[in-house]
Design a protein around this motif. Structure first.
Motif, mmCIF file in Angstrom:
data_model
loop_
_atom_site.group_PDB
_atom_site.id
_atom_site.type_symbol
_atom_site.label_atom_id
_atom_site.label_comp_id
_atom_site.label_asym_id
_atom_site.label_seq_id
_atom_site.Cartn_x
_atom_site.Cartn_y
_atom_site.Cartn_z
ATOM 1 N N LEU A 69 78.867 23.304 2.692
ATOM 2 C CA LEU A 69 78.770 22.177 3.608
ATOM 3 C C LEU A 69 80.046 21.352 3.522
ATOM 4 N N GLY B 291 78.164 22.364 8.945
ATOM 5 C CA GLY B 291 76.850 21.837 8.603
ATOM 6 C C GLY B 291 75.907 22.957 8.207
ATOM 7 N N PRO B 292 74.654 22.628 7.902
ATOM 8 C CA PRO B 292 73.681 23.642 7.477
ATOM 9 C C PRO B 292 73.509 24.790 8.466
ATOM 10 N N ASP B 293 73.599 24.510 9.755
ATOM 11 C CA ASP B 293 73.419 25.561 10.764
ATOM 12 C C ASP B 293 74.572 26.565 10.781
ATOM 13 N N ASP B 294 75.694 26.203 10.162
ATOM 14 C CA ASP B 294 76.858 27.087 10.128
ATOM 15 C C ASP B 294 76.827 28.051 8.943
ATOM 16 N N ASN C 176 74.578 30.725 6.202
ATOM 17 C CA ASN C 176 73.525 31.743 6.219
ATOM 18 C C ASN C 176 72.338 31.282 5.369
ATOM 19 N N LEU C 177 71.658 30.244 5.837
ATOM 20 C CA LEU C 177 70.564 29.653 5.058
ATOM 21 C C LEU C 177 69.192 30.131 5.502
ATOM 22 N N GLU C 178 68.996 30.382 6.779
ATOM 23 C CA GLU C 178 67.668 30.779 7.265
ATOM 24 C C GLU C 178 67.186 32.071 6.610
ATOM 25 N N LYS C 179 68.097 33.046 6.468
ATOM 26 C CA LYS C 179 67.714 34.303 5.802
ATOM 27 C C LYS C 179 67.341 34.044 4.351
ATOM 28 N N TYR D 172 66.018 31.214 3.116
ATOM 29 C CA TYR D 172 64.702 30.566 3.104
ATOM 30 C C TYR D 172 63.582 31.588 3.301
ATOM 31 N N THR E 240 76.641 21.058 -1.375
ATOM 32 C CA THR E 240 75.834 22.185 -0.909
ATOM 33 C C THR E 240 74.713 22.476 -1.891
ATOM 34 N N TYR F 169 71.947 19.847 -1.531
ATOM 35 C CA TYR F 169 71.210 20.076 -0.287
ATOM 36 C C TYR F 169 70.261 21.269 -0.433
#
Length: 197
Positions: free
Chosen positions: A112, A119-122, A124-127, A129, A151, A154
């Motif tokens: 971050l 930001g968080p959307d930039d 590879n966090l969704e995978k 989670y 980071t 967060y």
């Protein structure tokens, strides 16, 4: 002022775009290439083309691979209840050299950095989670820098909401250092001495 011929300038310009390569080093590399034989030049060119054509990033963890799922993710002897989160694919190789971590990995692709517009959307966090199970341990192994720490905090907050036990590498890693350049003993001790966030 005497200028290099245009083909030399173009090569120097391209080489100086590589990380850690300044204009002087780019000039030395360009002249080395110019003096090299055709076989070396062909092999260098092929190697550059092949890495771009044949290297994929694992669909599960994000490490460099020649297949959609890498050899680490396919390894049934790996503990699937612990994931080490790193910034870049090359960080995984630093950990693997230590032979001290037998869990899985996840590459987030950076840190971050609001000043740089990351930001968080930039990341590879969704995978990540989606991989988290209640009670599993997530080791956050971001570089010890302001952005890495931001980071880490967060991610700790987000992962704890999913029921994970979140740990961070033990200190002793130099602030501002990159994981890929750490020696194996320092990294091994950092893994062993990790703490809960």
């Amino acid at each position: 002022m005497l200028q290099y011929p245009e083909p030399a300038n173009k090569l120097i310009d391209q080489l100086s775009l590589l990380p850690g390569i300044g204009r002087k080093t780019a000039q030395r590399l360009a002249f080395h290439i110019l003096k090299s034989d055709d076989v070396y030049i062909r092999n260098l060119s092929d190697a550059i083309n092949n890495i771009k054509k044949n290297i994929l990033f694992c669909d599960k963890c994000g490490i460099m691979s020649v297949e959609n799922i890498c050899h680490i993710c396919k390894d049934i002897d790996r503990a699937d209840d612990i994931i080490c989160v790193v910034e870049q694919p090359q960080d995984i190789y630093a950990f693997e050299k230590t032979n001290s971590f037998k869990g899985e990995y996840h590459v987030i692709g950076g840190v971050l950095s609001p000043l740089d517009g990351v930001g968080p959307d930039d990341l590879n966090l969704e995978k990540l989670y989606k991989r988290v199970k209640v009670g599993m341990e997530i080791i956050i192994a971001t570089n010890p820098s302001i952005e890495g720490d931001t980071t880490s905090l967060y991610l700790a907050k987000m992962l704890e909401k999913l029921g994970a036990k979140v740990t961070r590498l033990a200190r002793g890693l130099p602030v501002g250092g990159d994981l890929e350049y750490m020696d194996e003993l320092t990294l091994a001790r950092a893994i062993e001495g990790r703490t809960e966030i």
